[in-house]
Structure formats: C-alpha cells, structure tokens
Design a protein around this motif. Structure first.
Motif, PDB file in Angstrom:
ATOM      1  N   LEU A 137     -30.822 -22.765 -41.530  1.00  0.00           N
ATOM      2  CA  LEU A 137     -31.649 -21.586 -41.253  1.00  0.00           C
ATOM      3  C   LEU A 137     -32.311 -21.784 -39.895  1.00  0.00           C
ATOM      4  O   LEU A 137     -33.093 -22.716 -39.699  1.00  0.00           O
ATOM      5  N   VAL A 138     -31.997 -20.894 -39.000  1.00  0.00           N
ATOM      6  CA  VAL A 138     -32.484 -21.004 -37.627  1.00  0.00           C
ATOM      7  C   VAL A 138     -33.454 -19.858 -37.366  1.00  0.00           C
ATOM      8  O   VAL A 138     -33.159 -18.709 -37.665  1.00  0.00           O
ATOM      9  N   LYS A 139     -34.585 -20.178 -36.779  1.00  0.00           N
ATOM     10  CA  LYS A 139     -35.570 -19.150 -36.435  1.00  0.00           C
ATOM     11  C   LYS A 139     -35.557 -18.924 -34.931  1.00  0.00           C
ATOM     12  O   LYS A 139     -35.404 -19.874 -34.147  1.00  0.00           O
ATOM     13  N   GLY A 140     -35.713 -17.655 -34.534  1.00  0.00           N
ATOM     14  CA  GLY A 140     -35.654 -17.333 -33.123  1.00  0.00           C
ATOM     15  C   GLY A 140     -36.782 -16.428 -32.689  1.00  0.00           C
ATOM     16  O   GLY A 140     -37.837 -16.359 -33.304  1.00  0.00           O
ATOM     17  N   LYS A 171     -31.002 -11.955 -39.552  1.00  0.00           N
ATOM     18  CA  LYS A 171     -31.887 -11.321 -40.520  1.00  0.00           C
ATOM     19  C   LYS A 171     -33.301 -11.205 -39.971  1.00  0.00           C
ATOM     20  O   LYS A 171     -33.700 -11.960 -39.086  1.00  0.00           O
ATOM     21  N   LYS A 172     -34.031 -10.242 -40.559  1.00  0.00           N
ATOM     22  CA  LYS A 172     -35.449 -10.114 -40.260  1.00  0.00           C
ATOM     23  C   LYS A 172     -36.122  -9.529 -41.508  1.00  0.00           C
ATOM     24  O   LYS A 172     -35.612  -8.562 -42.075  1.00  0.00           O
ATOM     25  N   GLU A 210     -34.221 -14.448 -37.651  1.00  0.00           N
ATOM     26  CA  GLU A 210     -33.666 -15.711 -38.114  1.00  0.00           C
ATOM     27  C   GLU A 210     -32.204 -15.488 -38.463  1.00  0.00           C
ATOM     28  O   GLU A 210     -31.753 -14.345 -38.609  1.00  0.00           O
ATOM     29  N   TYR A 223     -27.589 -21.732 -33.238  1.00  0.00           N
ATOM     30  CA  TYR A 223     -27.344 -22.838 -34.159  1.00  0.00           C
ATOM     31  C   TYR A 223     -26.480 -23.859 -33.430  1.00  0.00           C
ATOM     32  O   TYR A 223     -25.382 -23.540 -32.964  1.00  0.00           O
ATOM     33  N   GLU A 283     -28.771 -17.471 -40.689  1.00  0.00           N
ATOM     34  CA  GLU A 283     -28.350 -18.541 -41.586  1.00  0.00           C
ATOM     35  C   GLU A 283     -26.902 -18.899 -41.339  1.00  0.00           C
ATOM     36  O   GLU A 283     -26.007 -18.049 -41.427  1.00  0.00           O
ATOM     37  N   LEU A 288     -31.426 -16.494 -30.606  1.00  0.00           N
ATOM     38  CA  LEU A 288     -31.466 -17.762 -31.317  1.00  0.00           C
ATOM     39  C   LEU A 288     -30.106 -18.427 -31.257  1.00  0.00           C
ATOM     40  O   LEU A 288     -29.109 -17.808 -30.862  1.00  0.00           O
TER      41      LEU A 288
END
Lengths: 115, 115
Positions: free
Chosen positions: B56-59, B77-78, B64, B50, B66, B48
């Motif tokens: 907050l970015v989702k991949g 994070k997951k 994801e 930014y 932050e 992912l």
C-alpha cells in the motif's frame, strides 16, 4: 515545470516542413525522453537519451530524429512534418537523487499542429 | 515487453464518495509502478510510486495505490473524492532489473467528480 522547459509551447506548421522542438533541463539529469500524447493512446515513447550523444528509439520513432549534444538539451526533429504528427509532445527527465524513484519530471508540453 | 492497461476511459464519482481508478500491468520481471495526473492544458504530475516494500503506497493529495502482484494490478484509490480531483490519470510501468529506464504508460482514465 520546475527544472525543465519546452519550446515552443505552440506551433503550427505546414506539411512537408522540418520542425524542431527543444527540451531544456537544469537538473543535470542523465536521462531524457520525448513522448507524444494522443487521445486513446496515452503517452507513447518516441526517442530517449541516456547521456550526451547516446540516444535510442522508442515505439513510435518513424519520422522523428533526436540529438543531444549537451546534458541540458534534447532536441526532437520532425524531418518532414505530416498531419499524423499533429499531437502534444512532452519531454521528461529522470535521474538519481530526484526523489521520484526512477519516475519522471515532465515539461509543460508543445502542442504541434501540422496543416 | 512491458505494457499497461487502464480498462476504463472514464470514471464518474460523487464528491465525498470513495474512488478507484484501475490499472493492470505486464512485465517480464518485477515492476516499478507509477501514477501521474494531468490537469487541463498542463503537463503530467507525479502522484505516487511503488518500488519495493509495503504493497500500500501513499502519495500526494490523499491518493493511495495498492500493488497486487498475483493480479498484476496497481489500482489508484482515494477514500473521499473532491471536485478538484477531476483530471486525467495515467498509470505507468517499467521493469525493475533492466537497464532500460523508459516508462510505458496506459491510455489514461478521465476522472469526473460531481458536486
């Protein structure tokens, strides 16, 4: 990895010999990079290229040279290999329109052992 | 100069539990931030990024991250870890408003997910 290949995948060479690693891309990307990966150091930039015949040094460039005579090929040469250059070498490419937002696509790596 | 710190060499988590892999960065201006994952004997794969916008970015694979500008952090994070998430994770940064495209990588964090 799709669009980028490195050769050879593995090489063992003797101290003092020159070695050339090849990175070939089919994506027509402008930017190409060589990194080395060592435990505890992550990936460190050796050299990069921003176009044909346009190259610049990275943070660990001593003992290495590069050439880019065509968009698709970026060569890394160890002028006189030393044991400290035993490492895994990764090539990466980046360019506009690849959907990665200026991130990289990596090759599969070359494991080089200098004995 | 740009730099990345990954303070943990290894993170251990049980399958099904949430996971966090930490990353802090330093750049002079605004950052582009990335996470990559490396499975054994493979190249690095993009997870992912930014670039701008939502913090907050989702991949890929349910991950994801932050972006926190005040803390100069970009933690991965997951919500629920899988055994197959076990791999080496790298955070990377480059400064947004320069012509230099090269990424600087952290030293990597090994994630071990126990069944």
């Amino acid at each position: 990895d799709a669009g980028i290949t490195q050769s050879p995948r593995h090489k063992v060479t003797e101290t003092g010999t020159p070695v050339t690693l090849r990175c070939h891309q089919t994506e027509n990307h402008r930017y190409m990079y060589w990194y080395r990966q060592d435990p505890g150091h992550g990936l460190r930039l050796i050299h990069y290229s921003y176009g044909v015949k346009d190259t610049d040094k990275g943070e660990v460039s001593d003992g290495y040279s590069v050439s880019r005579s065509k968009t698709e090929d970026f060569l890394l040469t160890l002028e006189s290999a030393t044991s400290s250059q035993t490492s895994v070498y990764f090539c990466a490419i980046s360019g506009s329109g690849d959907g990665l937002g200026f991130g990289y696509t990596f090759g599969s790596g070359t494991r080089l052992t200098v004995v | 100069a740009q730099s990345v710190a990954q303070p943990e060499d290894q993170v251990n988590v049980a399958e099904g539990n949430p996971l966090t892999v930490k990353c802090t960065y330093s750049v002079s201006g605004n950052p582009y931030l990335f996470w990559y994952v490396q499975y054994p004997n493979r190249g690095l794969q993009f997870l992912l990024k930014y670039i701008t916008g939502d913090n907050l970015v989702k991949g890929s694979y349910g991950f994801e991250a932050e972006f926190n500008k005040s803390q100069t952090s970009f933690h991965l994070k997951k919500p629920s870890a899988l055994v197959s998430d076990s791999a080496l994770y790298f955070c990377a940064v480059r400064e947004k408003d320069t012509g230099r495209r090269a990424l600087t990588f952290g030293s990597g964090t090994r994630l071990q997910v126990q069944p």
